[in-house]
Write a protein that holds these residues in place. Sequence first.
Motif, PDB file in Angstrom:
ATOM      1  N   GLY A  67       0.846  -1.192   0.000  1.00 14.72           N
ATOM      2  CA  GLY A  67       0.000   0.000   0.000  1.00 14.72           C
ATOM      3  C   GLY A  67       0.882   1.243   0.000  1.00 14.72           C
ATOM      4  O   GLY A  67       2.086   1.159   0.258  1.00 14.72           O
ATOM      5  N   SER A  68       0.263   2.394  -0.281  1.00 19.24           N
ATOM      6  CA  SER A  68       1.095   3.602  -0.226  1.00 19.24           C
ATOM      7  C   SER A  68       1.372   3.991   1.216  1.00 19.24           C
ATOM      8  O   SER A  68       2.293   4.749   1.490  1.00 19.24           O
ATOM      9  CB  SER A  68       0.480   4.747  -1.025  1.00 19.24           C
ATOM     10  OG  SER A  68      -0.787   5.060  -0.532  1.00 19.24           O
ATOM     11  N   THR A  69       0.617   3.446   2.174  1.00 22.12           N
ATOM     12  CA  THR A  69       0.881   3.750   3.585  1.00 22.12           C
ATOM     13  C   THR A  69       2.332   3.419   3.947  1.00 22.12           C
ATOM     14  O   THR A  69       3.017   4.225   4.580  1.00 22.12           O
ATOM     15  CB  THR A  69      -0.096   2.948   4.482  1.00 22.12           C
ATOM     16  OG1 THR A  69      -1.423   3.334   4.141  1.00 22.12           O
ATOM     17  CG2 THR A  69       0.136   3.212   5.956  1.00 22.12           C
ATOM     18  N   TYR A  98      -4.767  14.202   5.673  1.00 21.90           N
ATOM     19  CA  TYR A  98      -5.051  12.776   5.907  1.00 21.90           C
ATOM     20  C   TYR A  98      -4.372  12.386   7.239  1.00 21.90           C
ATOM     21  O   TYR A  98      -3.155  12.524   7.382  1.00 21.90           O
ATOM     22  CB  TYR A  98      -4.476  12.014   4.713  1.00 21.90           C
ATOM     23  CG  TYR A  98      -4.588  10.514   4.760  1.00 21.90           C
ATOM     24  CD1 TYR A  98      -5.777   9.878   5.064  1.00 21.90           C
ATOM     25  CD2 TYR A  98      -3.471   9.729   4.456  1.00 21.90           C
ATOM     26  CE1 TYR A  98      -5.860   8.502   5.078  1.00 21.90           C
ATOM     27  CE2 TYR A  98      -3.548   8.348   4.462  1.00 21.90           C
ATOM     28  CZ  TYR A  98      -4.741   7.744   4.776  1.00 21.90           C
ATOM     29  OH  TYR A  98      -4.819   6.379   4.791  1.00 21.90           O
ATOM     30  N   THR A 140      -0.824  16.668  -0.935  1.00 24.72           N
ATOM     31  CA  THR A 140      -1.866  15.705  -1.284  1.00 24.72           C
ATOM     32  C   THR A 140      -2.776  16.318  -2.348  1.00 24.72           C
ATOM     33  O   THR A 140      -3.411  17.344  -2.103  1.00 24.72           O
ATOM     34  CB  THR A 140      -2.672  15.343  -0.016  1.00 24.72           C
ATOM     35  OG1 THR A 140      -1.756  15.154   1.048  1.00 24.72           O
ATOM     36  CG2 THR A 140      -3.498  14.096  -0.227  1.00 24.72           C
ATOM     37  N   ASN A 144      -7.233  14.637   0.597  1.00 25.89           N
ATOM     38  CA  ASN A 144      -8.178  13.935   1.464  1.00 25.89           C
ATOM     39  C   ASN A 144      -8.110  14.691   2.783  1.00 25.89           C
ATOM     40  O   ASN A 144      -7.027  14.760   3.357  1.00 25.89           O
ATOM     41  CB  ASN A 144      -7.743  12.471   1.645  1.00 25.89           C
ATOM     42  CG  ASN A 144      -8.620  11.702   2.598  1.00 25.89           C
ATOM     43  OD1 ASN A 144      -9.549  12.249   3.154  1.00 25.89           O
ATOM     44  ND2 ASN A 144      -8.310  10.422   2.799  1.00 25.89           N
ATOM     45  N   ASP A 164       1.556  12.955  -2.586  1.00 27.32           N
ATOM     46  CA  ASP A 164       0.622  11.841  -2.417  1.00 27.32           C
ATOM     47  C   ASP A 164      -0.490  12.034  -3.447  1.00 27.32           C
ATOM     48  O   ASP A 164      -1.383  12.865  -3.274  1.00 27.32           O
ATOM     49  CB  ASP A 164       0.076  11.830  -0.986  1.00 27.32           C
ATOM     50  CG  ASP A 164      -0.829  10.629  -0.741  1.00 27.32           C
ATOM     51  OD1 ASP A 164      -1.249   9.979  -1.725  1.00 27.32           O
ATOM     52  OD2 ASP A 164      -1.124  10.353   0.440  1.00 27.32           O
ATOM     53  N   TYR A 167      -5.374  10.054  -5.282  1.00 26.53           N
ATOM     54  CA  TYR A 167      -6.645  10.338  -5.976  1.00 26.53           C
ATOM     55  C   TYR A 167      -6.446  11.106  -7.280  1.00 26.53           C
ATOM     56  O   TYR A 167      -7.410  11.655  -7.820  1.00 26.53           O
ATOM     57  CB  TYR A 167      -7.584  11.135  -5.049  1.00 26.53           C
ATOM     58  CG  TYR A 167      -7.947  10.407  -3.773  1.00 26.53           C
ATOM     59  CD1 TYR A 167      -8.966   9.457  -3.755  1.00 26.53           C
ATOM     60  CD2 TYR A 167      -7.259  10.661  -2.584  1.00 26.53           C
ATOM     61  CE1 TYR A 167      -9.291   8.788  -2.589  1.00 26.53           C
ATOM     62  CE2 TYR A 167      -7.571  10.002  -1.415  1.00 26.53           C
ATOM     63  CZ  TYR A 167      -8.589   9.067  -1.427  1.00 26.53           C
ATOM     64  OH  TYR A 167      -8.920   8.402  -0.269  1.00 26.53           O
ATOM     65  N   THR A 187      -1.575   4.502  -5.605  1.00 28.98           N
ATOM     66  CA  THR A 187      -1.958   3.247  -4.953  1.00 28.98           C
ATOM     67  C   THR A 187      -3.093   2.543  -5.694  1.00 28.98           C
ATOM     68  O   THR A 187      -4.019   3.194  -6.183  1.00 28.98           O
ATOM     69  CB  THR A 187      -2.366   3.492  -3.478  1.00 28.98           C
ATOM     70  OG1 THR A 187      -2.963   2.300  -2.970  1.00 28.98           O
ATOM     71  CG2 THR A 187      -3.358   4.633  -3.325  1.00 28.98           C
ATOM     72  N   SER A 189      -5.244   0.924  -4.281  1.00 28.91           N
ATOM     73  CA  SER A 189      -6.445   1.088  -3.447  1.00 28.91           C
ATOM     74  C   SER A 189      -7.433   2.075  -4.061  1.00 28.91           C
ATOM     75  O   SER A 189      -8.645   1.895  -3.958  1.00 28.91           O
ATOM     76  CB  SER A 189      -6.077   1.617  -2.060  1.00 28.91           C
ATOM     77  OG  SER A 189      -5.132   0.803  -1.450  1.00 28.91           O
ATOM     78  N   LYS A 190      -6.911   3.149  -4.666  1.00 32.66           N
ATOM     79  CA  LYS A 190      -7.806   4.173  -5.220  1.00 32.66           C
ATOM     80  C   LYS A 190      -7.929   4.036  -6.732  1.00 32.66           C
ATOM     81  O   LYS A 190      -8.947   4.409  -7.302  1.00 32.66           O
ATOM     82  CB  LYS A 190      -7.309   5.577  -4.866  1.00 32.66           C
ATOM     83  CG  LYS A 190      -6.917   5.767  -3.414  1.00 32.66           C
ATOM     84  CD  LYS A 190      -8.024   5.472  -2.414  1.00 32.66           C
ATOM     85  CE  LYS A 190      -7.441   5.463  -1.010  1.00 32.66           C
ATOM     86  NZ  LYS A 190      -8.421   5.213   0.021  1.00 32.66           N
ATOM     87  N   ARG A 198      -3.185  -4.345  -1.036  1.00 30.31           N
ATOM     88  CA  ARG A 198      -2.019  -3.616  -0.518  1.00 30.31           C
ATOM     89  C   ARG A 198      -0.911  -3.467  -1.554  1.00 30.31           C
ATOM     90  O   ARG A 198       0.140  -4.101  -1.477  1.00 30.31           O
ATOM     91  CB  ARG A 198      -1.455  -4.301   0.747  1.00 30.31           C
ATOM     92  CG  ARG A 198      -2.434  -4.630   1.835  1.00 30.31           C
ATOM     93  CD  ARG A 198      -3.266  -3.448   2.293  1.00 30.31           C
ATOM     94  NE  ARG A 198      -2.500  -2.320   2.770  1.00 30.31           N
ATOM     95  CZ  ARG A 198      -2.805  -1.047   2.473  1.00 30.31           C
ATOM     96  NH1 ARG A 198      -3.852  -0.741   1.712  1.00 30.31           N
ATOM     97  NH2 ARG A 198      -2.066  -0.088   2.943  1.00 30.31           N
TER      98      ARG A 198
HETATM   99  C1  LIG Z   1      -4.522  10.601   0.651  1.00 33.81           C
HETATM  100  C2  LIG Z   1      -4.291   9.153   0.924  1.00 33.81           C
HETATM  101  N1  LIG Z   1      -3.042   8.674   0.843  1.00 33.81           N
HETATM  102  C3  LIG Z   1      -2.782   7.378   1.101  1.00 33.81           C
HETATM  103  C4  LIG Z   1      -3.784   6.504   1.458  1.00 33.81           C
HETATM  104  C5  LIG Z   1      -3.418   5.086   1.812  1.00 33.81           C
HETATM  105  O1  LIG Z   1      -3.712   4.187   0.824  1.00 33.81           O
HETATM  106  P1  LIG Z   1      -3.138   2.689   0.809  1.00 33.81           P
HETATM  107  O2  LIG Z   1      -4.321   1.800   0.812  1.00 33.81           O
HETATM  108  O3  LIG Z   1      -2.360   2.595  -0.478  1.00 33.81           O
HETATM  109  O4  LIG Z   1      -2.225   2.474   1.964  1.00 33.81           O
HETATM  110  C6  LIG Z   1      -5.100   6.958   1.557  1.00 33.81           C
HETATM  111  C7  LIG Z   1      -6.202   6.031   1.956  1.00 33.81           C
HETATM  112  O5  LIG Z   1      -7.286   6.398   2.273  1.00 33.81           O
HETATM  113  C8  LIG Z   1      -5.360   8.314   1.292  1.00 33.81           C
HETATM  114  O6  LIG Z   1      -6.600   8.817   1.404  1.00 33.81           O
END
Ligand SMILES: Cc1ncc(COP(=O)(O)O)c(C=O)c1O
Length: 200
Positions: A67-69, A98, A140, A144, A164, A167, A187, A189-190, A198
Amino acid sequence: GNPMFLEPFWKQNAGSSGVMVAGWHRMGYEFEDGSLISKQLKSVIHKLHDTVGNANTSNKYILFGAGSTQLLNAAVYALSHHTPYSSPTKVVASAPYYPVYKSQTELLDSKKYKFSGDTSSWKNKTRSTSTSTDFIEFVTCPNNPDGHLNKAVLQGKFARHVYDLAYYWPHYTAIPSPMDEDLMLFTLSKLTGHAGSRFG
Ligand SMILES: Cc1ncc(COP(=O)(O)O)c(C=O)c1O
């Protein structure tokens, strides 16, 4: 942030989107050339950004994380600069930001960096030549939680930026031009909504 709104799309396209993976697929830790990421995957990532026009990835390295986390902290760790004589690198983001930027930076506590709140409170301090404090600013775009197309606030030789762009895809925002920054995070995820897989 939970991308379940994309689930109906994948259900409607279940037949054409299914993938069969052989049991012997990708067993080793690394590829023959020592790399951890496949050449095909890298080339698909370059092609995707070229096609969408959201990021210029030519001559850039592609790194991946759980994940990007995970990559948010990898970036902070890599960009922080700390010697026994300097104060920890300040990690900042523009409010409203965020919340994981703060919680993760504090959780993975380090002498090298310290979460230091809202970017605006440091704006004029980075311009001063007397300071030797380094800054890492999360930018960002779209933001978010408010969707703003944020731009970097801190400038000068003491400021480094982590873009980041989770989105920055056409199903969330207009894409005025491709981003071309040193460090850009995306990521799955989005992009496709596969948050549980992940892959950043
Ligand atoms: C701005 C932003 N960066 C990173 C993430 C994390 O995403 P990931 O699922 O890739 O860890 C999110 C998830 O909501 C997000 O909103």
